[in-house]
Structures are given as structure tokens and as C-alpha cells.
Design a protein around this motif. Structure first.
Motif, PDB file in Angstrom:
ATOM      1  N   VAL A 133      -0.598   1.741  -9.291  1.00 21.28           N
ATOM      2  CA  VAL A 133       0.097   1.044 -10.385  1.00 21.28           C
ATOM      3  C   VAL A 133       0.630   2.099 -11.335  1.00 21.28           C
ATOM      4  O   VAL A 133      -0.081   3.037 -11.689  1.00 21.28           O
ATOM      5  N   ASP A 134       1.876   1.952 -11.761  1.00 24.18           N
ATOM      6  CA  ASP A 134       2.427   2.949 -12.679  1.00 24.18           C
ATOM      7  C   ASP A 134       2.432   2.410 -14.113  1.00 24.18           C
ATOM      8  O   ASP A 134       2.041   1.260 -14.365  1.00 24.18           O
ATOM      9  N   PRO A 135       2.842   3.215 -15.110  1.00 26.61           N
ATOM     10  CA  PRO A 135       2.761   2.779 -16.513  1.00 26.61           C
ATOM     11  C   PRO A 135       3.650   1.582 -16.848  1.00 26.61           C
ATOM     12  O   PRO A 135       3.436   0.910 -17.855  1.00 26.61           O
ATOM     13  N   ALA A 136       4.643   1.302 -15.988  1.00 30.10           N
ATOM     14  CA  ALA A 136       5.459   0.096 -16.208  1.00 30.10           C
ATOM     15  C   ALA A 136       4.841  -1.116 -15.533  1.00 30.10           C
ATOM     16  O   ALA A 136       5.411  -2.207 -15.578  1.00 30.10           O
ATOM     17  N   GLY A 137       3.690  -0.932 -14.897  1.00 32.85           N
ATOM     18  CA  GLY A 137       3.038  -2.048 -14.224  1.00 32.85           C
ATOM     19  C   GLY A 137       3.540  -2.276 -12.811  1.00 32.85           C
ATOM     20  O   GLY A 137       3.108  -3.212 -12.149  1.00 32.85           O
ATOM     21  N   ASN A 138       4.461  -1.432 -12.339  1.00 28.83           N
ATOM     22  CA  ASN A 138       4.925  -1.585 -10.961  1.00 28.83           C
ATOM     23  C   ASN A 138       3.751  -1.368 -10.021  1.00 28.83           C
ATOM     24  O   ASN A 138       2.979  -0.419 -10.193  1.00 28.83           O
ATOM     25  N   LEU A 139       3.626  -2.249  -9.036  1.00 26.74           N
ATOM     26  CA  LEU A 139       2.476  -2.255  -8.130  1.00 26.74           C
ATOM     27  C   LEU A 139       2.951  -1.830  -6.738  1.00 26.74           C
ATOM     28  O   LEU A 139       3.805  -2.487  -6.148  1.00 26.74           O
ATOM     29  N   PHE A 140       2.397  -0.711  -6.250  1.00 29.04           N
ATOM     30  CA  PHE A 140       2.830  -0.156  -4.965  1.00 29.04           C
ATOM     31  C   PHE A 140       1.737  -0.314  -3.911  1.00 29.04           C
ATOM     32  O   PHE A 140       0.545  -0.286  -4.241  1.00 29.04           O
ATOM     33  N   GLY A 141       2.168  -0.436  -2.666  1.00 26.73           N
ATOM     34  CA  GLY A 141       1.248  -0.364  -1.533  1.00 26.73           C
ATOM     35  C   GLY A 141       1.799   0.683  -0.570  1.00 26.73           C
ATOM     36  O   GLY A 141       2.842   0.469   0.045  1.00 26.73           O
ATOM     37  N   LEU A 142       1.120   1.816  -0.471  1.00 25.29           N
ATOM     38  CA  LEU A 142       1.670   2.965   0.266  1.00 25.29           C
ATOM     39  C   LEU A 142       1.077   3.086   1.674  1.00 25.29           C
ATOM     40  O   LEU A 142      -0.138   2.958   1.850  1.00 25.29           O
ATOM     41  N   ALA A 143       1.964   3.353   2.628  1.00 28.58           N
ATOM     42  CA  ALA A 143       1.525   3.740   3.981  1.00 28.58           C
ATOM     43  C   ALA A 143       2.000   5.177   4.166  1.00 28.58           C
ATOM     44  O   ALA A 143       3.174   5.428   4.445  1.00 28.58           O
ATOM     45  N   THR A 144       1.065   6.106   3.949  1.00 34.51           N
ATOM     46  CA  THR A 144       1.427   7.530   3.972  1.00 34.51           C
ATOM     47  C   THR A 144       0.969   8.138   5.296  1.00 34.51           C
ATOM     48  O   THR A 144      -0.224   8.254   5.558  1.00 34.51           O
ATOM     49  N   PHE A 145       1.949   8.490   6.123  1.00 32.24           N
ATOM     50  CA  PHE A 145       1.627   9.090   7.424  1.00 32.24           C
ATOM     51  C   PHE A 145       1.639  10.616   7.319  1.00 32.24           C
ATOM     52  O   PHE A 145       0.853  11.305   7.946  1.00 32.24           O
ATOM     53  N   ASP A 146       2.569  11.087   6.503  1.00 31.92           N
ATOM     54  CA  ASP A 146       2.716  12.530   6.330  1.00 31.92           C
ATOM     55  C   ASP A 146       2.956  12.769   4.847  1.00 31.92           C
ATOM     56  O   ASP A 146       4.008  12.423   4.312  1.00 31.92           O
ATOM     57  N   PRO A 147       1.978  13.353   4.168  1.00 29.01           N
ATOM     58  CA  PRO A 147       2.084  13.506   2.703  1.00 29.01           C
ATOM     59  C   PRO A 147       3.334  14.274   2.282  1.00 29.01           C
ATOM     60  O   PRO A 147       3.773  14.147   1.134  1.00 29.01           O
TER      61      PRO A 147
ATOM     62  N   VAL B 214       8.776  -9.759  -1.962  1.00 25.90           N
ATOM     63  CA  VAL B 214       7.530  -8.990  -2.037  1.00 25.90           C
ATOM     64  C   VAL B 214       6.631  -9.331  -0.857  1.00 25.90           C
ATOM     65  O   VAL B 214       6.083  -8.432  -0.193  1.00 25.90           O
ATOM     66  N   ILE B 215       6.480 -10.618  -0.581  1.00 18.04           N
ATOM     67  CA  ILE B 215       5.554 -11.032   0.494  1.00 18.04           C
ATOM     68  C   ILE B 215       6.119 -10.595   1.854  1.00 18.04           C
ATOM     69  O   ILE B 215       5.387 -10.044   2.692  1.00 18.04           O
ATOM     70  N   ALA B 216       7.416 -10.816   2.063  1.00 14.37           N
ATOM     71  CA  ALA B 216       8.028 -10.374   3.333  1.00 14.37           C
ATOM     72  C   ALA B 216       7.909  -8.858   3.454  1.00 14.37           C
ATOM     73  O   ALA B 216       7.603  -8.329   4.532  1.00 14.37           O
ATOM     74  N   GLY B 217       8.120  -8.150   2.351  1.00 10.95           N
ATOM     75  CA  GLY B 217       8.031  -6.695   2.363  1.00 10.95           C
ATOM     76  C   GLY B 217       6.624  -6.224   2.711  1.00 10.95           C
ATOM     77  O   GLY B 217       6.433  -5.288   3.505  1.00 10.95           O
ATOM     78  N   ALA B 218       5.616  -6.880   2.129  1.00 10.27           N
ATOM     79  CA  ALA B 218       4.232  -6.491   2.394  1.00 10.27           C
ATOM     80  C   ALA B 218       3.906  -6.670   3.880  1.00 10.27           C
ATOM     81  O   ALA B 218       3.324  -5.774   4.525  1.00 10.27           O
ATOM     82  N   VAL B 219       4.313  -7.816   4.421  1.00  4.22           N
ATOM     83  CA  VAL B 219       4.013  -8.108   5.831  1.00  4.22           C
ATOM     84  C   VAL B 219       4.772  -7.137   6.744  1.00  4.22           C
ATOM     85  O   VAL B 219       4.224  -6.635   7.733  1.00  4.22           O
ATOM     86  N   ALA B 220       6.025  -6.849   6.391  1.00  3.05           N
ATOM     87  CA  ALA B 220       6.832  -5.939   7.221  1.00  3.05           C
ATOM     88  C   ALA B 220       6.260  -4.520   7.185  1.00  3.05           C
ATOM     89  O   ALA B 220       6.120  -3.864   8.228  1.00  3.05           O
ATOM     90  N   VAL B 221       5.910  -4.045   5.991  1.00  5.58           N
ATOM     91  CA  VAL B 221       5.336  -2.698   5.877  1.00  5.58           C
ATOM     92  C   VAL B 221       4.016  -2.622   6.646  1.00  5.58           C
ATOM     93  O   VAL B 221       3.746  -1.648   7.369  1.00  5.58           O
ATOM     94  N   ALA B 222       3.212  -3.673   6.531  1.00  8.45           N
ATOM     95  CA  ALA B 222       1.917  -3.670   7.219  1.00  8.45           C
ATOM     96  C   ALA B 222       2.109  -3.638   8.736  1.00  8.45           C
ATOM     97  O   ALA B 222       1.409  -2.899   9.449  1.00  8.45           O
ATOM     98  N   ARG B 223       3.074  -4.403   9.236  1.00  8.19           N
ATOM     99  CA  ARG B 223       3.273  -4.431  10.690  1.00  8.19           C
ATOM    100  C   ARG B 223       3.783  -3.085  11.210  1.00  8.19           C
ATOM    101  O   ARG B 223       3.252  -2.546  12.201  1.00  8.19           O
TER     102      ARG B 223
ATOM    103  N   LEU C   1      -3.007  -5.949   0.368  1.00  8.92           N
ATOM    104  CA  LEU C   1      -2.521  -4.614   0.732  1.00  8.92           C
ATOM    105  C   LEU C   1      -3.675  -3.722   1.166  1.00  8.92           C
ATOM    106  O   LEU C   1      -3.607  -3.044   2.196  1.00  8.92           O
ATOM    107  N   GLU C   2      -4.763  -3.764   0.394  1.00 11.76           N
ATOM    108  CA  GLU C   2      -5.924  -2.943   0.755  1.00 11.76           C
ATOM    109  C   GLU C   2      -6.504  -3.377   2.093  1.00 11.76           C
ATOM    110  O   GLU C   2      -6.881  -2.537   2.919  1.00 11.76           O
ATOM    111  N   ALA C   3      -6.562  -4.670   2.307  1.00 12.53           N
ATOM    112  CA  ALA C   3      -7.095  -5.185   3.578  1.00 12.53           C
ATOM    113  C   ALA C   3      -6.218  -4.749   4.750  1.00 12.53           C
ATOM    114  O   ALA C   3      -6.652  -4.773   5.895  1.00 12.53           O
ATOM    115  N   HIS C   4      -4.969  -4.403   4.451  1.00 15.56           N
ATOM    116  CA  HIS C   4      -4.065  -3.960   5.520  1.00 15.56           C
ATOM    117  C   HIS C   4      -3.831  -2.454   5.463  1.00 15.56           C
ATOM    118  O   HIS C   4      -2.785  -1.957   5.889  1.00 15.56           O
ATOM    119  N   ASP C   5      -4.815  -1.735   4.924  1.00 19.69           N
ATOM    120  CA  ASP C   5      -4.831  -0.262   4.927  1.00 19.69           C
ATOM    121  C   ASP C   5      -3.672   0.359   4.170  1.00 19.69           C
ATOM    122  O   ASP C   5      -3.209   1.454   4.520  1.00 19.69           O
TER     123      ASP C   5
END
Lengths: 420, 420
Positions: free
Chosen positions: B62-76, B102-111, B53-57
């Protein structure tokens, strides 16, 4: 007039103290004991016993199965009279099962040894106390590992390989508590004695203080593996499921119903299951069922076992789960050495303790030992027959009676007054 | 002529590589996956995902439940379109369940993010990928902990307190693998999308490439405690035994027989038991049974549940064991956002992918999310419907179809072409 050694206040006090102290190690809030084989608590109580034995001039030895001995050797060429039981317990169990026999044995061996040393004459037999490893078979299966190793029915590698639910082997666990001996303790054994709580109501129903166990029930212990297919409990159509836990459930019910059919002459149970993967939303693929059938009558036991197998075939066909017998232990009814039982009876008569012949349903280290050595198993009463439960209770008077009888037995045996 | 983004060779290759690499973490010899929630392997695959995720900007949180997010923030100031699934698996399960989404989601969000960045114009919505903690509910109960926390149905303390069979809490386990976030990740969410393998045969039976999940079955999940009395399986008379495992066995059989009675409209199971003390020669005193009943028809489910309770009363009276309901989760049938499902259908039509409406029997993070946010759940085929089993399989073509549909969906959603 009794020819027996008189009760010894110092030894009774010693017994009370050591028993109370040992009972604190692994004590539960409800007054019971939780001291699984080769656990930290088992290590602590073994340390306590070892120190006590050394303080009473007994020579401490540990063998590769973790059996802990306290030797009183008067003549290195003479055989030993061995006595003992086990310090491990079931989970949340009672204080008396096993521990009583070890503590009473230690005190009895120490007193008789002291008498011989004071007399300055080597008796005909040496004496030894033993704490057998993993009698209970709770943390590690099978039960009776220590005594089975001692009589040569299990080798060290087999004993060490027994594995608990967390994947820890008995070999590792004994190493961790410092009770993994390097070499077999070579003891020529002339006879074995064990005192134990009855775990039944036979003695109190007959107003007896002492029971001389003459024989055992037979038992068949099966471990059965049901083989299903791992699947999702949601979408998988019911008709497509091969559910090993359903098969095990029907096996448990069939096992229980056997004893309805065969009446009180048969005891049957399933006390343990191993379930894989044991996840709420997965159809289980492998379940191992630990089945026990017990009866005084081998023919009835055989019939019940055959009946169980035909029920299992029906379960397999109804559920689609195959099953395999992973292990089958058949314990024929054992008969303990009559002459030693008679000797205990005679002692009780002289001590004016009401004594009856008894039978044991459960296994004991003395039963293992009886397959190789002349052995005697002596019961004292259990209140209400409660066993493997924190509510297990034996009155102090009964504990002291058993100690007195054992001490006299070891004294007579050591000086050659019994036919050994 | 399709208005969709064309397939992107570089992203398909990226998906194949990341999916293959993630599948090696926790791989079983039989080609499956054993990657329990918050285990060492779960930590490793999270590390892999975080680095990707980091390599793809994408901004990793990570939240207290351990959920792991990868954010693409264009407009805060803009809300997020979230997509994802879960990287944890059942024991000895398949490679596709959860991990695919998860993997399909990561690739789709990155693209899609790359496209927006290249265009230099902030789209209407931000994008985010999420790996939800403990969807499976195998190591820790309940299931769906991460997504339930996110929508506020479970708080952090409840999530952390979930305890595995060895006594390790989810809070401890997340800390050990380095995925215990300090603070809630505050994401305004406009909509949620998830792609997942079907775990059934509905798509292949109708020759469909894509299923749009329109609704779910209802479910009742009960945990039932049977209370017996701990006793020795040997001497204790059968009539005196109160055997919690026998009661549980009859509950398992009754649960199974319900579905014989109610037919294929009802799925019923017991997948897990907790047995105490689970020792071969002790009558069990406490057994907890994890029962699931599922049906598309709430009335039938209610009737089946009432029937189960009357069976349980009969079990209690036959075995002498009382029982208590420790927990009862009732999941009403959910209906997912029709407009989002319609949008997926339109995309499939443009891509000439045969698409059908679908229903899910099992729970998914998308179902949790649908209770708070407009959500869509997209299925791709599962060979033979095999699920929660190492033999689970989805063809590469189907994996790529799902990726293509998800990418297009996220693209359209992000630029405001969908009603969100």
C-alpha cells in the motif's frame, strides 16, 4: 412627570455583563456569532443563562423541545407573563438577533421580581423568561420549533425528528447538550412580550428609538423536490439527461424574477438546496429547493405563488424533471394585540422615547405566540438594517432603551395595570 | 486456430465468486453499490481483495495515496506490467464501474503468475494488480487521486489534504481504514492495462464484444466561486441583495444552454454545488460551482469555454456577484499506445470476439497512466449505456470476454511478445 420605574444602574450593568459574556460563546473573529441550535456553543450559553437565572432566584425548567424557562412564581395559582426570544443564531451571523431579547428579558424579569419580593406582596401575575429552541431554522428545519411546540402546533416527536445535514436529530442534539426536558412545562400564560432588533431601517429612517410591531407580512414557504435521473456527466448524451440541478437552477432564477415583476411589495428567495448525490461528475437525481415568498398583501402573494407554479410547470417541461411540493407553510399576516402595543406606546411616551408603529417581514417567536396568547413585539433599531450577517449592529443606547421599556412593561403587566 | 490460452473454468469461477463477494460490500437495496473512497465499505472490500491476493501468492503493498498493489515478482530486476482499476464508487451507483477492472485484473494476474510459476521460468516482465484510490472524485476532489499520485502529478501532501463535505481529509480516512501506506511503492512500469465497462452504447450499437479505446475527449473542469453578501431573506430589500446562489443558478443554466448551442459535440454539466451558509432564510454569500465541459474537439471546447466566461460576466453584472476561478483543469485529448491497442485487437481476432475502436468521454486511471507509461484501455459493453446509476448492467458473457482478453494480454506482455 414619568410614572415609570427609573433606570437601574445595577441592572444596566448586569445586562451589559451578561450580554457581553453570552456574546463570547460562539463569537466569530469578525465580531459576529455562530451558535447553531443545540450545538455545543448553544449548550454553553444555555449553561451560562441557567446559572444566571438561578443566581437571581428564578426557577429553571426545560421542556421536551429544549425550551429553557426561568420562572418567578409569586402565587402558584396565578398565570404568567412570559417574555423571551432565542439564543441560537444563523451561521456566521450577528450578536443581537434573538440573544438580545433573551438577555434583556432575563434582566427585566429579575428586576421586577426583586421589586415584588422586596415589597413583600404577590403581584397579580407571575413572571417568566424563556429561551426558545431553534428559532432560526438554520441547522434544523422548520424554524420556530420551540415556540411552535409551546403553542401546540408541533408535538415533541415532530420536534425531535428534525434532522440536520449530518443526520443528527434535534432530539439527539438536545440530549447531548443536556437540554432535553422530560415533561412539558405547564404554564398558564396571560401574555407574551419580546424585544428584538429590527433587522430593517424603518426605525432609523423615522428617527425612532422603539417600534411597536402591529402586524406581519404574510409568507409562503415551499420546499420543492425536483426528480431527475442519476447519470454520468461524461458519456451520457445531453438529450438523455434529466438533470434535477438544472431544474432547480431555473426555479431559483424564476423565483428571483418574480420580485422583478411584482416590485418591492414582494420578497422572494431560495436560500438552501439539498442536492443528491452532489458529486462533480454525476447528473443530480434529487434536488430540494427551499423557496420563500413574502408580502404584506396576501392577494399579491397568492398571485406570485400561482405565477411561480406556472413557471415550475415550464421548468418541468423544459428539463424533463418532475417536481413535487414536499411542504408548504402559509403564514397569514398576523396582527398583534393592539392593547399591549398601545401600552408600550404609552410607556415610550412617558419615557420620552420616540416610538412608531412597525411591521415585521421576518418571523419571530412572538408571532407564533400571538396565535394563542396576547402578545407584543418591540423593535429597537438595527444599524443599516444588516441582519443574518456578522456586521449586524445595534447601539448600546438602543439596547438600554429596549431593556427599560420591557422592564416597565413587565412591571405594569405583573401588577394588573394592563388589560390581560 | 487460436494461439490463445484457453478459457479456464477455475479462474472464471474464481472471478464470479470474488466479484459477487465484493459487490455485496456497499450493496444498495436496488442492486447497486454505494462505496465511497476510503469509507468503511471501501476498507472492507480492500480487506477482501488483500486476503484474496495473498491467498494467490501475490505480495500486497500500500502506498501513501492508499493505492493497493498485488505484486507477482519473478525477477526483482525486471519491470512490471501493471493492470487494475478502482474499487470506489459514486453514491448509489453501479456494481461494475471500476470494481470489474480490479477483480478481473486480480484473477488475470493470478492465473498468468500461476502459469509462469508452474513453468518454472521467470518471464521477461513481472506482473502487478492495482486498486487506485478515489478514482471517482465523489467524496474527495479531485478525481483520479491515486493514479495521479503514482505518475507524480500529485504529491502525498496534496492527496492527503483532499477533504470531504464533513471536513474529513483523505489522509485521515485512509488511516482509519488502515490503508495509509508509509512509503511510495517503487515499481518500474513497462506498461499498464485496464478493462472497464463502456458507460455508453457504442459497442452494442456496433454489435461489438470488445472496444479498444484509442483516444479520449478533451475536458475542462472549472470550480467557480460566486461571492455574495449574507443577509436575511425576509426584511432585506430585493435591490440590496447580492445573492450568490442566484448567480450560481444562472451559471448552471448558462452551462446547460451551451450544449444546446454547440450541439451533441459538447457535453456540459454542473453536478455539485457547495453553498454557504445554506440556510433557508439567509441569502447565500458563497457558492462554489463544479462545471465540466467535454468535447472530442479542443477548438470547440475552447470556444465553449470562452462563451461560458462571457456568460459569467453577464451573470456577474446582473446579480452583482463577483466570481473567481478557484481551479481549472484542462485535459487535452489523450491518445493511447497504438501498439498495445493493436495487440488487443489481434487477440480479439484470434478469439473471434467482435472488436471495434472506441473513444472514452469520461476519465479513467488508464488515461492518467498513459501520460507516463504505454497504456491500453479495453471496454466491454454497458446495457443501455447506464452509468453512475444503480441500474448499471453488464452481461456475464461480456464480463468473461473481458477477463479472457485481459488474461491473454498480460500473458503475451509478460513473456515479451508485445513491443514494451
Amino acid at each position: 412627570m414619568s410614572q415609570c420605574l427609573p433606570p437601574s444602574a445595577i441592572d444596566i450593568e448586569g445586562f451589559d455583563q451578561l450580554f457581553a459574556e453570552s456574546s463570547r460563546i460562539g463569537a466569530t473573529p469578525a465580531g459576529g456569532l455562530h451558535r447553531l441550535a443545540a450545538s455545543r456553543e448553544d449548550g454553553q450559553v444555555r449553561d451560562l443563562l441557567s446559572q444566571w437565572l438561578e443566581a437571581h432566584d428564578l426557577d429553571v425548567r426545560v421542556d421536551p423541545a429544549g425550551n429553557l424557562f426561568g420562572l418567578a412564581t409569586f402565587d402558584p395559582a396565578a398565570p404568567y407573563i412570559l417574555c423571551g426570544s432565542h439564543l441560537d443564531s444563523q451561521p456566521t451571523a450577528g450578536r443581537f438577533d434573538g440573544a438580545y431579547g433573551v438577555i434583556a428579558g432575563a434582566v427585566a424579569v429579575a428586576r421586577v421580581s426583586r421589586l415584588h419580593r422586596q415589597a413583600g406582596v404577590a403581584p397579580r401575575f407571575n413572571l417568566a423568561l424563556v429561551d426558545w429552541t431553534n428559532e432560526e431554522g438554520a441547522r434544523f428545519q422548520p424554524s420556530l420549533i420551540g415556540s411552535s411546540y409551546f403553542i401546540g402546533e408541533l408535538d415533541a416527536a415532530q420536534a425531535h425528528a428534525a434532522t440536520d445535514a449530518k443526520g443528527v436529530t434535534l432530539g439527539q442534539a438536545l440530549g447531548e447538550i443536556g437540554y432535553l426536558g422530560a415533561a412539558r412545562v405547564e404554564l398558564p400564560v396571560a401574555g407574551y412580550a419580546e424585544v428584538h432588533v429590527e433587522q430593517g431601517t424603518g426605525l432609523s429612517e423615522r428617527a425612532a428609538a422603539i417600534g411597536v410591531v402591529r402586524s406581519t407580512w404574510a409568507a409562503i414557504k415551499l420546499s420543492l423536490r425536483f426528480n431527475g435521473v442519476q447519470a454520468h456527466t461524461g458519456p451520457t448524451p445531453m438529450a438523455a439527461r434529466i438533470d434535477a440541478l438544472w431544474a432547480a437552477a431555473r426555479c431559483i432564477d424564476a423565483t428571483r424574477r418574480l420580485s422583478d415583476e411584482f416590485g418591492s411589495a414582494l420578497h422572494s428567495s431560495v436560500g438552501k438546496l439539498d442536492i443528491y448525490p452532489n458529486s462533480p461528475n454525476v447528473v443530480p437525481s434529487r434536488v430540494t429547493c427551499f423557496v420563500e415568498l413574502r408580502s404584506a398583501r396576501p392577494a399579491l402573494l397568492e398571485e406570485a405563488c400561482a405565477r411561480l407554479h406556472s413557471e415550475l410547470d415550464a421548468v418541468a417541461s423544459a428539463t424533463g424533471c418532475g417536481y413535487q411540493v414536499l411542504s408548504e407553510q402559509v403564514r397569514a399576516p398576523a396582527h398583534l394585540e393592539p392593547a399591549l402595543g398601545d401600552a408600550v406606546q404609552a410607556i415610550c411616551h412617558e419615557l420620552a422615547l420616540p416610538c412608531v408603529d412597525s411591521v415585521t417581514v421576518s418571523g419571530h417567536d412572538a408571532i407564533s405566540m400571538s396565535r394563542k396568547y396576547p402578545s407584543v413585539l418591540v423593535f429597537i433599531p438595527s444599524e443599516g438594517g444588516i441582519a443574518h450577517n456578522e456586521g449586524e449592529l445595534t447601539q448600546e443606547r438602543d439596547l438600554h432603551n429596549g431593556l427599560h421599556v420591557l422592564t416597565e412593561f413587565l412591571y405594569r403587566a405583573s401588577i394588573g395595570r394592563l388589560a390581560l
